[in-house]
Structure formats: structure tokens, C-alpha cells
Design a protein around this motif. Structure first.
Motif, PDB file in Angstrom:
ATOM      1  N   LYS A  75       0.825  -1.353  -0.061  1.00  0.00           N
ATOM      2  CA  LYS A  75      -0.163   0.136   0.148  1.00  0.00           C
ATOM      3  C   LYS A  75       0.806   1.227  -0.014  1.00  0.00           C
ATOM      4  O   LYS A  75       0.074   2.481   0.128  1.00  0.00           O
ATOM      5  N   ASN A  76       2.155   1.206  -0.003  1.00  0.00           N
ATOM      6  CA  ASN A  76       3.072   2.305   0.314  1.00  0.00           C
ATOM      7  C   ASN A  76       2.876   3.138   1.269  1.00  0.00           C
ATOM      8  O   ASN A  76       2.500   4.483   1.064  1.00  0.00           O
ATOM      9  N   THR A  77       2.389   2.662   2.324  1.00  0.00           N
ATOM     10  CA  THR A  77       1.918   3.273   3.417  1.00  0.00           C
ATOM     11  C   THR A  77       2.649   3.002   4.705  1.00  0.00           C
ATOM     12  O   THR A  77       2.971   1.880   5.065  1.00  0.00           O
ATOM     13  N   VAL A  78       2.833   4.096   5.413  1.00  0.00           N
ATOM     14  CA  VAL A  78       3.756   3.931   6.809  1.00  0.00           C
ATOM     15  C   VAL A  78       2.688   4.353   7.940  1.00  0.00           C
ATOM     16  O   VAL A  78       1.884   5.193   7.537  1.00  0.00           O
ATOM     17  N   TYR A  79       2.711   3.737   9.086  1.00  0.00           N
ATOM     18  CA  TYR A  79       1.777   3.769  10.071  1.00  0.00           C
ATOM     19  C   TYR A  79       2.451   4.009  11.365  1.00  0.00           C
ATOM     20  O   TYR A  79       3.644   3.575  11.705  1.00  0.00           O
ATOM     21  N   LEU A  80       1.824   4.911  12.274  1.00  0.00           N
ATOM     22  CA  LEU A  80       2.185   4.873  13.722  1.00  0.00           C
ATOM     23  C   LEU A  80       1.119   4.631  14.628  1.00  0.00           C
ATOM     24  O   LEU A  80       0.032   5.247  14.767  1.00  0.00           O
ATOM     25  N   GLN A  81       1.165   3.481  15.236  1.00  0.00           N
ATOM     26  CA  GLN A  81       0.157   3.012  16.210  1.00  0.00           C
ATOM     27  C   GLN A  81       0.528   3.618  17.415  1.00  0.00           C
ATOM     28  O   GLN A  81       1.764   3.278  18.113  1.00  0.00           O
ATOM     29  N   MET A  82      -0.326   4.452  17.962  1.00  0.00           N
ATOM     30  CA  MET A  82       0.062   5.046  19.219  1.00  0.00           C
ATOM     31  C   MET A  82      -0.939   4.517  20.404  1.00  0.00           C
ATOM     32  O   MET A  82      -2.200   4.734  20.263  1.00  0.00           O
ATOM     33  N   ASN A  83      -0.398   3.932  21.497  1.00  0.00           N
ATOM     34  CA  ASN A  83      -1.357   3.270  22.529  1.00  0.00           C
ATOM     35  C   ASN A  83      -0.972   3.978  23.684  1.00  0.00           C
ATOM     36  O   ASN A  83       0.206   4.736  23.933  1.00  0.00           O
ATOM     37  N   ASN A  84      -1.787   3.855  24.975  1.00  0.00           N
ATOM     38  CA  ASN A  84      -1.518   4.673  25.957  1.00  0.00           C
ATOM     39  C   ASN A  84      -1.060   5.958  25.942  1.00  0.00           C
ATOM     40  O   ASN A  84      -0.132   6.591  26.505  1.00  0.00           O
ATOM     41  N   LEU A  85      -1.922   6.734  25.246  1.00  0.00           N
ATOM     42  CA  LEU A  85      -1.596   8.011  24.936  1.00  0.00           C
ATOM     43  C   LEU A  85      -1.670   8.985  26.092  1.00  0.00           C
ATOM     44  O   LEU A  85      -2.437   8.684  26.941  1.00  0.00           O
ATOM     45  N   LYS A  86      -0.811  10.001  26.176  1.00  0.00           N
ATOM     46  CA  LYS A  86      -0.496  10.808  27.266  1.00  0.00           C
ATOM     47  C   LYS A  86      -0.897  12.449  26.786  1.00  0.00           C
ATOM     48  O   LYS A  86      -0.598  12.668  25.682  1.00  0.00           O
ATOM     49  N   PRO A  87      -1.260  12.960  28.003  1.00  0.00           N
ATOM     50  CA  PRO A  87      -1.729  14.601  27.316  1.00  0.00           C
ATOM     51  C   PRO A  87      -0.214  15.098  26.704  1.00  0.00           C
ATOM     52  O   PRO A  87      -0.504  16.009  25.883  1.00  0.00           O
ATOM     53  N   GLU A  88       0.855  14.764  27.305  1.00  0.00           N
ATOM     54  CA  GLU A  88       2.092  15.326  26.375  1.00  0.00           C
ATOM     55  C   GLU A  88       2.381  14.909  25.384  1.00  0.00           C
ATOM     56  O   GLU A  88       3.184  15.260  24.731  1.00  0.00           O
ATOM     57  N   ASP A  89       1.711  13.949  24.577  1.00  0.00           N
ATOM     58  CA  ASP A  89       1.694  13.433  23.247  1.00  0.00           C
ATOM     59  C   ASP A  89       1.074  14.426  22.421  1.00  0.00           C
ATOM     60  O   ASP A  89       0.977  14.240  21.077  1.00  0.00           O
ATOM     61  N   THR A  90       0.315  15.493  22.982  1.00  0.00           N
ATOM     62  CA  THR A  90      -0.506  16.160  22.158  1.00  0.00           C
ATOM     63  C   THR A  90       0.511  17.167  21.452  1.00  0.00           C
ATOM     64  O   THR A  90       1.355  17.634  21.731  1.00  0.00           O
ATOM     65  N   ALA A  91       0.283  17.339  20.069  1.00  0.00           N
ATOM     66  CA  ALA A  91       1.121  17.842  19.081  1.00  0.00           C
ATOM     67  C   ALA A  91       0.647  17.779  17.706  1.00  0.00           C
ATOM     68  O   ALA A  91      -0.225  17.097  17.303  1.00  0.00           O
ATOM     69  N   VAL A  92       1.253  18.296  16.810  1.00  0.00           N
ATOM     70  CA  VAL A  92       0.917  18.155  15.392  1.00  0.00           C
ATOM     71  C   VAL A  92       2.161  17.197  14.533  1.00  0.00           C
ATOM     72  O   VAL A  92       3.157  17.246  15.128  1.00  0.00           O
ATOM     73  N   TYR A  93       1.591  15.982  14.226  1.00  0.00           N
ATOM     74  CA  TYR A  93       2.457  14.939  13.996  1.00  0.00           C
ATOM     75  C   TYR A  93       2.572  14.849  12.434  1.00  0.00           C
ATOM     76  O   TYR A  93       1.859  15.194  11.375  1.00  0.00           O
ATOM     77  N   TYR A  94       4.047  14.839  11.924  1.00  0.00           N
ATOM     78  CA  TYR A  94       4.378  14.992  10.521  1.00  0.00           C
ATOM     79  C   TYR A  94       4.908  13.576  10.183  1.00  0.00           C
ATOM     80  O   TYR A  94       5.927  13.244  10.869  1.00  0.00           O
ATOM     81  N   CYS A  95       4.589  13.136   8.949  1.00  0.00           N
ATOM     82  CA  CYS A  95       5.467  12.236   8.405  1.00  0.00           C
ATOM     83  C   CYS A  95       6.557  12.735   7.652  1.00  0.00           C
ATOM     84  O   CYS A  95       6.391  13.824   6.902  1.00  0.00           O
ATOM     85  N   ALA A  96       7.556  12.031   7.392  1.00  0.00           N
ATOM     86  CA  ALA A  96       8.902  12.420   6.782  1.00  0.00           C
ATOM     87  C   ALA A  96       9.594  11.467   5.806  1.00  0.00           C
ATOM     88  O   ALA A  96       9.751  10.362   6.464  1.00  0.00           O
ATOM     89  N   SER A  97      10.271  11.722   5.135  1.00  0.00           N
ATOM     90  CA  SER A  97      11.158  10.793   4.377  1.00  0.00           C
ATOM     91  C   SER A  97      12.585  11.347   3.798  1.00  0.00           C
ATOM     92  O   SER A  97      12.545  12.625   3.638  1.00  0.00           O
TER      93      SER A  97
END
Length: 117
Positions: A75-97
Motif C-alpha cells: 500500500k506504500n503506507t507507513v503507520y504509527l500506532q499510538m497506544n496509552n496516549l498521554k497529554p504530553e503526546d499532544t502535538a501536530v504529527y508529521y511524516c517525513a522521508s
């Protein structure tokens, strides 16, 4: 190279989200696929990395054991599975290559992740 991130949203602490990054136009010089995040007023920080060719991964200490980066080559796709999220994980997330983990050449648009306590 085009990167299209999706999957952000709002969850409560302890919840989970999965981010996706659809890629196109990749070359041998874009073997590194990575996720970074940024909070307003702070520098963008590394979250996780995967080598597209061999699948080996690396994580920031702050997310190790909670986040998992993976790729679906069909699928030419990268994933980020995020578990047990914390308030400090709040952010804008960017994928990069790119060729180097900490200085990628290509960036996707950000996707907002908000974790409430």
C-alpha cells in the motif's frame, strides 16, 4: 516524493490512535520513513523511524513501548500506532522521508493529535 498524513484526532489519556502516511514517488534515497511531532513554540522532535527496505525501527525514549511504526509495502503506507496516549503526546504529527533519520528531505502535511486528561 509526496507524503499524505492522516488519522489524527482527539482522545482521552490512555486511548489509542493510528496515524497513516501514504507515500508516492519514493526512490532509493528515501529509505528512511519517520514521524516527527511539534508543539507550538517548541522545536520539531523525532518520534519514530523505519527503514523501508529492511523494516528496522527506532524510537524516541518518550514513546518507546507505547508507539509502533510499521509499513505496508503493498500500500506504500507507513503507520504509527499510538497506544496509552498521554497529554504530553499532544502535538501536530508529521511524516517525513529521506536519506537521514534526523534531517529528512521531504515532509508531509501535519495531522493534529490531542490527548485530554
Amino acid at each position: 516524493v509526496q507524503l499524505q498524513a492522516s488519522g489524527g484526532g482527539s482522545v482521552q489519556a490512555g486511548g489509542s490512535l493510528r496515524l497513516s502516511c501514504a507515500t508516492s514517488g519514493r526512490t532509493f534515497s528515501t529509505d528512511v520513513m519517520a514521524w516527527f511531532r511539534q508543539v507550538p513554540g517548541k522545536e520539531r522532535e523525532f518520534v519514530a523511524r523505519i527503514f523501508w527496505s529492511v523494516g528496522s525501527t527506532a524510537y524516541a525514549d518518550s514513546v518507546k513501548g507505547r508507539f509502533t511504526i510499521s509499513r505496508d509495502m503493498a500500500k506504500n503506507t507507513v503507520y504509527l500506532q499510538m497506544n496509552n496516549l498521554k497529554p504530553e503526546d499532544t502535538a501536530v504529527y508529521y511524516c517525513a522521508s529521506g536519506y537521514r533519520t534526523y534531517s529528512p528531505d521531504y515532509w508531509g502535511q501535519g495531522t493534529q493529535v490531542t490527548v485530554s486528561s
